[in-house]
Design an enzyme around this catalytic site. Sequence first.
Site, PDB file in Angstrom:
ATOM      1  N   GLN A  32       4.723   6.392  -5.803  1.00  0.00           N
ATOM      2  CA  GLN A  32       4.655   7.643  -5.049  1.00  0.00           C
ATOM      3  C   GLN A  32       5.990   7.981  -4.377  1.00  0.00           C
ATOM      4  OE1 GLN A  32       1.270   6.441  -2.758  1.00  0.00           O
ATOM      5  NE2 GLN A  32       2.254   4.488  -2.302  1.00  0.00           N
ATOM      6  N   GLY A 139      -5.767  -3.204  -5.287  1.00  0.00           N
ATOM      7  CA  GLY A 139      -7.011  -3.577  -4.604  1.00  0.00           C
ATOM      8  C   GLY A 139      -8.208  -3.574  -5.540  1.00  0.00           C
ATOM      9  N   ASP A 156      -8.514   1.353   3.281  1.00  0.00           N
ATOM     10  CA  ASP A 156      -7.619   2.284   3.994  1.00  0.00           C
ATOM     11  C   ASP A 156      -6.696   2.898   2.952  1.00  0.00           C
ATOM     12  OD1 ASP A 156      -5.910   3.598   5.662  1.00  0.00           O
ATOM     13  OD2 ASP A 156      -5.105   1.813   6.637  1.00  0.00           O
TER      14      ASP A 156
HETATM   15  N1  SAM Z   1      -4.501   6.208   6.780  1.00  0.00           N
HETATM   16  C1  SAM Z   1      -4.049   6.847   5.606  1.00  0.00           C
HETATM   17  C2  SAM Z   1      -4.768   8.087   5.212  1.00  0.00           C
HETATM   18  O1  SAM Z   1      -6.004   8.176   5.349  1.00  0.00           O
HETATM   19  O2  SAM Z   1      -4.091   8.990   4.751  1.00  0.00           O
HETATM   20  C3  SAM Z   1      -3.891   5.884   4.497  1.00  0.00           C
HETATM   21  C4  SAM Z   1      -2.702   5.074   4.818  1.00  0.00           C
HETATM   22  S1  SAM Z   1      -2.200   3.807   3.772  1.00  0.00           S
HETATM   23  C5  SAM Z   1      -0.475   4.179   3.787  1.00  0.00           C
HETATM   24  C6  SAM Z   1      -2.752   4.192   2.142  1.00  0.00           C
HETATM   25  C7  SAM Z   1      -2.211   3.198   1.125  1.00  0.00           C
HETATM   26  O3  SAM Z   1      -3.131   2.994   0.066  1.00  0.00           O
HETATM   27  C8  SAM Z   1      -0.913   3.632   0.458  1.00  0.00           C
HETATM   28  O4  SAM Z   1       0.171   2.881   0.958  1.00  0.00           O
HETATM   29  C9  SAM Z   1      -1.146   3.375  -1.036  1.00  0.00           C
HETATM   30  O5  SAM Z   1      -0.031   2.807  -1.690  1.00  0.00           O
HETATM   31  C10 SAM Z   1      -2.357   2.444  -0.977  1.00  0.00           C
HETATM   32  N2  SAM Z   1      -3.136   2.388  -2.231  1.00  0.00           N
HETATM   33  C11 SAM Z   1      -3.487   3.425  -3.034  1.00  0.00           C
HETATM   34  N3  SAM Z   1      -4.174   2.952  -4.099  1.00  0.00           N
HETATM   35  C12 SAM Z   1      -4.261   1.593  -3.963  1.00  0.00           C
HETATM   36  C13 SAM Z   1      -4.842   0.554  -4.735  1.00  0.00           C
HETATM   37  N4  SAM Z   1      -5.463   0.819  -5.892  1.00  0.00           N
HETATM   38  N5  SAM Z   1      -4.737  -0.722  -4.277  1.00  0.00           N
HETATM   39  C14 SAM Z   1      -4.100  -1.012  -3.105  1.00  0.00           C
HETATM   40  N6  SAM Z   1      -3.520  -0.051  -2.343  1.00  0.00           N
HETATM   41  C15 SAM Z   1      -3.606   1.226  -2.756  1.00  0.00           C
END
Ligand code: SAM
Length: 276
Positions: A32, A139, A156
């Site tokens: 991203q 994840g 999250d």
């Molecule tokens: N609190 C935030 C919101 O609701 O907008 C979310 C914050 S956190 C930065 C979200 C994270 O999820 C991102 O850093 C992204 O890289 C991660 N993410 C997305 N898909 C994922 C996956 N399949 N496995 C692990 N992490 C993932």
Amino acid sequence: MEGIWFTEKQLPGLAVSCLVKKTLHHEKSEYQDVKVVETDTFGTMLLLDNVIQTNVRDEFIYHEMISFPALNTHPNPENVLVIGGGDGGTIREVAKHPRVKKATLVEIDGVVVEVSKKYLPTIAAGLEDPKVEVKIDDGIKHVKDNKNTYDVILVDSTDPIGPAVGLFAKEFYTDVFNALKEDGIFVAQTASPVFNGEMIKRIHKDLGEIFPVKDLYVATIPTYPGGYWCFTMGSKKHSPREVAKESIAAPNTRYYSPDVHFGALALPPFVEELVK
Ligand code: SAM
């Protein structure tokens, strides 16, 4: 991007704007577009693909509310998994809970973790906690590979685009169920009941077919679309409505409290309609 307005197009016909004083970091990771900006109103802010993720002003609301309702519903949440949440705010709250012994963060994008440590140190503080282990991995794969392991799993995630699409799928919820121990609990952020009603309905239908107990609670998060946000819980045994108030831990929280635990579960009829 100095002294100009950053605009997040939240919906086809809705945008929010923040005055940006300075861009602190900008790079394209494998997954991203990662940007950290200094805003006038919200302080330092993390943007992924130009979508607001977190900021130092209101982050406590989201991070406390994704964490504490499940941690206090489970009688002994010793082993906790956070999926996503690379900024560290959720795992920071998890590590604060007195009954948590081990907290694992599985974030797909190592750049988010590194950038957060550098530019959002108050949010990323939990990443260095001795209870916390950080794994850079998907994840979706992690829950498939770790059966009967966790007491609580918190998702999250970013919104359901790119690598996060699978985090909103029924197959993932089944894998989460299997990764939880016999009385495990899962919570995911599930967006706005005003704008994402159909998605929330579908998620609750799926969860109802997997978990014996499911529920939804709300919090007010100024920077997310509509400001009124849902968290969805799936539980193998315990209900958040049956928690003994005196057992609730709220260590140094600013939004979550024993009263808010129950108050957040009081749903307006239009939200209740979505989760019937
Ligand atoms: N609190 C935030 C919101 O609701 O907008 C979310 C914050 S956190 C930065 C979200 C994270 O999820 C991102 O850093 C992204 O890289 C991660 N993410 C997305 N898909 C994922 C996956 N399949 N496995 C692990 N992490 C993932």
